[in-house]
Design a protein around this motif. Structure first.
Motif, mmCIF file in Angstrom:
data_model
loop_
_atom_site.group_PDB
_atom_site.id
_atom_site.type_symbol
_atom_site.label_atom_id
_atom_site.label_comp_id
_atom_site.label_asym_id
_atom_site.label_seq_id
_atom_site.Cartn_x
_atom_site.Cartn_y
_atom_site.Cartn_z
ATOM 1 N N THR A 84 0.883 -1.174 0.000
ATOM 2 C CA THR A 84 0.000 0.000 0.000
ATOM 3 C C THR A 84 0.913 1.212 0.000
ATOM 4 O O THR A 84 1.818 1.313 0.837
ATOM 5 N N VAL A 85 0.689 2.105 -0.975
ATOM 6 C CA VAL A 85 1.493 3.328 -1.033
ATOM 7 C C VAL A 85 0.614 4.499 -0.613
ATOM 8 O O VAL A 85 -0.466 4.720 -1.163
ATOM 9 N N ASP A 86 1.072 5.206 0.419
ATOM 10 C CA ASP A 86 0.354 6.302 1.071
ATOM 11 C C ASP A 86 0.803 7.624 0.454
ATOM 12 O O ASP A 86 1.958 8.023 0.638
ATOM 13 N N GLY A 127 -4.124 10.144 -1.032
ATOM 14 C CA GLY A 127 -4.809 8.885 -0.702
ATOM 15 C C GLY A 127 -3.927 7.676 -0.972
ATOM 16 O O GLY A 127 -2.708 7.794 -1.156
ATOM 17 N N LEU A 128 -4.572 6.492 -1.001
ATOM 18 C CA LEU A 128 -3.809 5.230 -1.070
ATOM 19 C C LEU A 128 -3.890 4.583 -2.448
ATOM 20 O O LEU A 128 -4.948 4.589 -3.085
ATOM 21 N N LEU A 129 -2.772 3.996 -2.863
ATOM 22 C CA LEU A 129 -2.743 3.150 -4.061
ATOM 23 C C LEU A 129 -2.255 1.760 -3.667
ATOM 24 O O LEU A 129 -1.398 1.620 -2.794
ATOM 25 N N GLU A 130 -2.850 0.744 -4.280
ATOM 26 C CA GLU A 130 -2.396 -0.635 -4.060
ATOM 27 C C GLU A 130 -1.505 -1.010 -5.250
ATOM 28 O O GLU A 130 -1.955 -0.919 -6.398
ATOM 29 N N ILE A 131 -0.288 -1.396 -4.967
ATOM 30 C CA ILE A 131 0.685 -1.687 -6.032
ATOM 31 C C ILE A 131 1.225 -3.105 -5.842
ATOM 32 O O ILE A 131 1.517 -3.523 -4.709
#
Ligand SMILES: N[C@H](CCC[C@H](N)C(=O)O)C(=O)O
Length: 369
Positions: A334-336, A340-344
């Motif tokens: 999870t990149v903060d 907001g958040l992205l799932e990579i």
């Protein structure tokens, strides 16, 4: 009179440049929607002299006749009034774009200079870039091109391609889970709209070869630049370089400071010194990263051609690749980001990077070009 607000509006049909806010802000009075269907400015002068005064009270009365959002969208997107650019404003975690339906031509409807003006947050619409939905080439369903807010043209944009996918779904009236191929400067990109409205994107394979980033930094591992020293502003930063079609410089530490506290950084001070550094002949996007755990990273970004943005999709992908290469993280993170958040996920079996995140409409607009 150019422009208009919705309440207490004096709306002159010939220069309508209304922004349609999402229904929970305002209902769109039927009269105004009709105006959007008004004849083009070149038609009889009588329509340009008349104006419609809509007072706040009348909006309450008109509430009952306001069109469904769907009807408005169709009317708006079908509008081809000459002399005006009709666009839809989207954002992906606050990284915001003007989306243009350019499916009828492979020539962008907006020049780079016009894009700079449109992206200006006081004198224009305000955005981090302008994105064009164009006809596909080489067998792809569509082509995506993008101009940064400084008018430069990058190869790819991660948050932008999620917005692009939602824009196409709206234009083509697609419903539910949808996937299509998009030709970009970074090669073939495949966004898939999920049932929850988020977009999962196959961002392709990361490129690590120094000359392909491009960077003139000395390679550290097998043609790649991993945790190399880079002198910026009297500080030696440890950087890893990754291309996602566009160039990224990722840093987790300096020679002195093993762990960055990214909220302490003055991006407007340090960002341009990375962006324009001589070791990046095509300039560079720079990501500053704090490791919370092997599955949770916090980043801030100074983007090439756009400055400090609230999110950077290609940057988040580059961050996970660099974190794995430097040994800070696992392949699913999870990149903060400030927005907001992205799932990579950097998948081992196909070496592709997958990004999942939101993309939202902000408003519909028309602007004289
Ligand atoms: N400024 C970037 C393009 C936009 C990338 C970013 N907004 C993203 O979401 O990937 C560049 O010049 O490479």
């Amino acid at each position: 009179m150019a422009g208009a607000t919705i309440s207490n509006a004096v709306v002159s049909p010939s220069r309508t440049s209304l922004a349609y806010l999402k229904p929970h802000h305002h209902s769109f009075p039927h009269q105004v929607n009709t105006l959007l269907r008004s004849p083009s400015p070149s038609s009889s002068s009588s329509s340009s002299s008349s104006s419609v005064r809509i007072s706040a009270s009348s909006i309450i009365n008109l509430e009952a006749v306001a069109p469904r959002e769907e009807d408005f969208k169709t009317a708006f997107l079908d509008h081809k009034e000459s002399g005006f650019l009709h666009f839809v404003k989207y954002h992906g975690l606050g990284n915001d774009f003007i989306l243009v339906d350019n499916r009828d031509s492979s020539d962008p409807k907006v020049t780079p200079d016009q894009a700079v003006k449109l992206c200006h947050r006081n004198f224009g619409v305000g955005a981090d870039g302008v994105i064009f939905a164009m006809p596909g080439i080489n067998g792809a369903d569509y082509t995506m091109r993008i101009f940064n807010s400084d008018g430069s043209e990058p190869e790819m944009c991660g948050n932008g391609v999620r917005c692009f996918a939602r824009f196409i779904a709206e234009l083509e009236n697609l419903r539910g889970k949808q996937s299509f191929t998009v030709h970009t400067g970074a090669g073939l990109i495949v966004p898939e709209i999920q049932d929850d409205g988020k977009v999962k994107v196959d961002m392709g394979q990361p490129v690590l070869n120094a000359s392909d980033i491009p960077t003139t930094l000395s390679v550290t591992n097998d043609h790649a630049v991993i945790k190399a020293g880079l002198e910026v502003d009297g500080v030696t930063w440890n950087v890893t370089c990754v291309s996602m079609g566009n160039p990224h410089c990722v840093t987790f530490s300096t020679k002195e400071l093993q762990k960055l506290v990214v909220d302490d950084l003055n991006l407007s001070e340090i960002g341009p010194k990375f962006e324009h550094h001589k070791v990046f002949p095509a300039r560079v996007n720079t990501e500053f990263v704090q490791v919370f755990s092997r599955g949770h990273l916090k980043m801030r970004v100074w983007e090439r051609g756009a400055g400090a943005t609230l999110a950077c999709g290609t940057g988040a992908c580059a961050v996970v690749v660099a974190a794995v290469l430097e040994g800070h993280a696992d392949r699913i993170c999870t990149v903060d980001l400030p927005g907001g958040l992205l799932e990579i996920e950097w998948r081992e079996d196909d070496n592709h990077v997958y990004m999942t995140g939101p993309a939202e409409v902000v408003f519909y607009g028309s602007v004289p070009l």
